[in-house]
Motif scaffolding. Structure first.
Motif, PDB file in Angstrom:
ATOM      1  N   GLN A  18       0.811  -1.295  -0.015  1.00  0.00           N
ATOM      2  CA  GLN A  18      -0.101  -0.074   0.043  1.00  0.00           C
ATOM      3  C   GLN A  18       0.857   1.106   0.072  1.00  0.00           C
ATOM      4  O   GLN A  18       0.547   2.360  -0.448  1.00  0.00           O
ATOM      5  CB  GLN A  18      -0.924  -0.010   1.181  1.00  0.00           C
ATOM      6  N   GLU A  19       1.899   1.294   0.642  1.00  0.00           N
ATOM      7  CA  GLU A  19       2.853   2.440   0.904  1.00  0.00           C
ATOM      8  C   GLU A  19       3.361   2.794  -0.545  1.00  0.00           C
ATOM      9  O   GLU A  19       3.565   4.005  -1.076  1.00  0.00           O
ATOM     10  CB  GLU A  19       4.060   2.100   1.790  1.00  0.00           C
ATOM     11  N   ARG A  20       3.734   1.830  -1.371  1.00  0.00           N
ATOM     12  CA  ARG A  20       4.282   2.153  -2.658  1.00  0.00           C
ATOM     13  C   ARG A  20       3.165   2.546  -3.487  1.00  0.00           C
ATOM     14  O   ARG A  20       3.482   3.430  -4.440  1.00  0.00           O
ATOM     15  CB  ARG A  20       4.824   0.821  -3.086  1.00  0.00           C
ATOM     16  N   VAL A  21       1.864   2.048  -3.509  1.00  0.00           N
ATOM     17  CA  VAL A  21       1.023   2.407  -4.348  1.00  0.00           C
ATOM     18  C   VAL A  21       0.846   3.893  -4.061  1.00  0.00           C
ATOM     19  O   VAL A  21       0.395   4.754  -4.802  1.00  0.00           O
ATOM     20  CB  VAL A  21      -0.302   1.679  -4.159  1.00  0.00           C
ATOM     21  N   GLN A  22       0.724   4.395  -2.811  1.00  0.00           N
ATOM     22  CA  GLN A  22       0.536   5.710  -2.206  1.00  0.00           C
ATOM     23  C   GLN A  22       1.503   6.698  -3.012  1.00  0.00           C
ATOM     24  O   GLN A  22       1.112   7.769  -3.413  1.00  0.00           O
ATOM     25  CB  GLN A  22       0.514   5.741  -0.714  1.00  0.00           C
ATOM     26  N   GLU A  23       2.727   6.100  -2.818  1.00  0.00           N
ATOM     27  CA  GLU A  23       3.739   6.988  -3.480  1.00  0.00           C
ATOM     28  C   GLU A  23       3.686   7.052  -5.250  1.00  0.00           C
ATOM     29  O   GLU A  23       3.794   8.167  -5.311  1.00  0.00           O
ATOM     30  CB  GLU A  23       5.246   6.425  -3.012  1.00  0.00           C
ATOM     31  N   MET A  24       3.268   6.216  -5.776  1.00  0.00           N
ATOM     32  CA  MET A  24       3.212   5.945  -7.027  1.00  0.00           C
ATOM     33  C   MET A  24       2.055   7.043  -7.521  1.00  0.00           C
ATOM     34  O   MET A  24       2.184   7.669  -8.358  1.00  0.00           O
ATOM     35  CB  MET A  24       3.112   4.810  -7.532  1.00  0.00           C
ATOM     36  N   LEU A  50      10.520   6.048  -3.107  1.00  0.00           N
ATOM     37  CA  LEU A  50       9.746   4.754  -3.861  1.00  0.00           C
ATOM     38  C   LEU A  50      10.689   3.753  -4.201  1.00  0.00           C
ATOM     39  O   LEU A  50      10.506   2.477  -3.920  1.00  0.00           O
ATOM     40  CB  LEU A  50       9.088   5.330  -5.149  1.00  0.00           C
ATOM     41  N   GLU A  51      11.936   4.273  -4.587  1.00  0.00           N
ATOM     42  CA  GLU A  51      13.066   3.562  -4.932  1.00  0.00           C
ATOM     43  C   GLU A  51      13.586   2.647  -3.595  1.00  0.00           C
ATOM     44  O   GLU A  51      13.851   1.296  -3.769  1.00  0.00           O
ATOM     45  CB  GLU A  51      14.417   4.193  -5.273  1.00  0.00           C
ATOM     46  N   ARG A  52      13.683   3.257  -2.378  1.00  0.00           N
ATOM     47  CA  ARG A  52      13.827   2.753  -1.191  1.00  0.00           C
ATOM     48  C   ARG A  52      12.860   1.697  -0.601  1.00  0.00           C
ATOM     49  O   ARG A  52      13.201   0.483  -0.299  1.00  0.00           O
ATOM     50  CB  ARG A  52      13.827   3.721  -0.107  1.00  0.00           C
ATOM     51  N   LEU A  53      11.717   1.932  -1.140  1.00  0.00           N
ATOM     52  CA  LEU A  53      10.424   0.982  -0.893  1.00  0.00           C
ATOM     53  C   LEU A  53      10.672  -0.294  -1.561  1.00  0.00           C
ATOM     54  O   LEU A  53      10.546  -1.282  -1.075  1.00  0.00           O
ATOM     55  CB  LEU A  53       9.249   1.600  -0.835  1.00  0.00           C
ATOM     56  N   TYR A  54      11.151  -0.298  -2.976  1.00  0.00           N
ATOM     57  CA  TYR A  54      11.502  -1.214  -3.725  1.00  0.00           C
ATOM     58  C   TYR A  54      12.873  -2.073  -3.406  1.00  0.00           C
ATOM     59  O   TYR A  54      12.522  -3.332  -3.359  1.00  0.00           O
ATOM     60  CB  TYR A  54      11.600  -0.935  -5.356  1.00  0.00           C
ATOM     61  N   SER A  55      13.854  -1.391  -2.819  1.00  0.00           N
ATOM     62  CA  SER A  55      14.892  -2.043  -2.562  1.00  0.00           C
ATOM     63  C   SER A  55      14.741  -2.782  -1.031  1.00  0.00           C
ATOM     64  O   SER A  55      15.156  -3.765  -1.194  1.00  0.00           O
ATOM     65  CB  SER A  55      16.114  -0.853  -2.405  1.00  0.00           C
ATOM     66  N   GLU A  56      13.843  -2.305  -0.380  1.00  0.00           N
ATOM     67  CA  GLU A  56      13.348  -3.037   0.881  1.00  0.00           C
ATOM     68  C   GLU A  56      12.756  -4.212   0.646  1.00  0.00           C
ATOM     69  O   GLU A  56      12.898  -5.268   1.374  1.00  0.00           O
ATOM     70  CB  GLU A  56      12.711  -2.115   1.755  1.00  0.00           C
ATOM     71  N   GLN A  57      12.020  -4.188  -0.416  1.00  0.00           N
ATOM     72  CA  GLN A  57      11.291  -5.494  -0.528  1.00  0.00           C
ATOM     73  C   GLN A  57      11.938  -6.710  -1.173  1.00  0.00           C
ATOM     74  O   GLN A  57      12.073  -7.825  -1.046  1.00  0.00           O
ATOM     75  CB  GLN A  57      10.005  -5.088  -1.354  1.00  0.00           C
ATOM     76  N   ASP A  58      12.940  -6.029  -2.044  1.00  0.00           N
ATOM     77  CA  ASP A  58      13.911  -6.972  -2.828  1.00  0.00           C
ATOM     78  C   ASP A  58      14.870  -7.624  -1.569  1.00  0.00           C
ATOM     79  O   ASP A  58      15.184  -8.926  -1.899  1.00  0.00           O
ATOM     80  CB  ASP A  58      14.699  -6.278  -3.885  1.00  0.00           C
ATOM     81  N   SER A  59      15.240  -6.992  -0.694  1.00  0.00           N
ATOM     82  CA  SER A  59      16.175  -7.676   0.459  1.00  0.00           C
ATOM     83  C   SER A  59      15.598  -8.502   1.139  1.00  0.00           C
ATOM     84  O   SER A  59      14.329  -8.699   1.471  1.00  0.00           O
ATOM     85  CB  SER A  59      16.469  -6.462   1.295  1.00  0.00           C
TER      86      SER A  59
END
Length: 131
Positions: free
Chosen positions: A4-10, A122-131
């Motif tokens: 949800q946080e990524r969707v809000q940022e996008m 948003l990039e940080r949220l994506y990188s946190e998900q990948d880790s």
């Protein structure tokens, strides 16, 4: 699962691009002095055209008086008077254009910082998900 946080940022970024993105992108292509100079140059030509149109309208409105007093009128004084009024009009107009361009540039830069801050988030949220 959808984050949800990524969707809000996008969503924020998409809304920003749709509303203010175009003007802010124009600002990022120039230095402040170039941006303001471009607006002042455009303002000089637009101001000259506007003054010419106003002078033409004034002339058409007072055509009878001008024709009746043409032989007694001091044309050099009339020309100097028009030149002084033109320079005053242009100075005031260019001052307004300068203020407008500087404010637009400042708002655009602030908006660009906002945009990049949220892109990094948003990039940080994506990188946190990948880790």
């Amino acid at each position: 699962m959808i984050d949800q946080e990524r969707v809000q940022e996008m969503t924020r970024l998409a809304a920003y691009e749709k509303r203010e993105g175009k003007t802010c992108r124009q600002v990022t292509h120039y230095y402040r002095s170039d941006f303001v100079s471009r607006h002042l140059l455009k303002g000089f030509f637009c101001g000259t055209i506007a003054f010419g149109m106003l002078l033409l309208l004034w002339g058409v409105y007072h055509i009878e008086t001008l024709i009746a007093n043409l032989d007694t009128m001091d044309l050099l004084q009339l020309g100097n008077s028009i030149l002084v009024k033109y320079l005053f009009f242009l100075a005031v107009y260019l001052l307004i254009v300068d203020i407008y361009a500087n404010v637009t540039y400042a708002v655009g830069k602030r908006g660009t910082k906002y945009y990049y801050r949220h892109l990094k988030r948003l990039e940080r949220l994506y990188s946190e998900q990948d880790s």
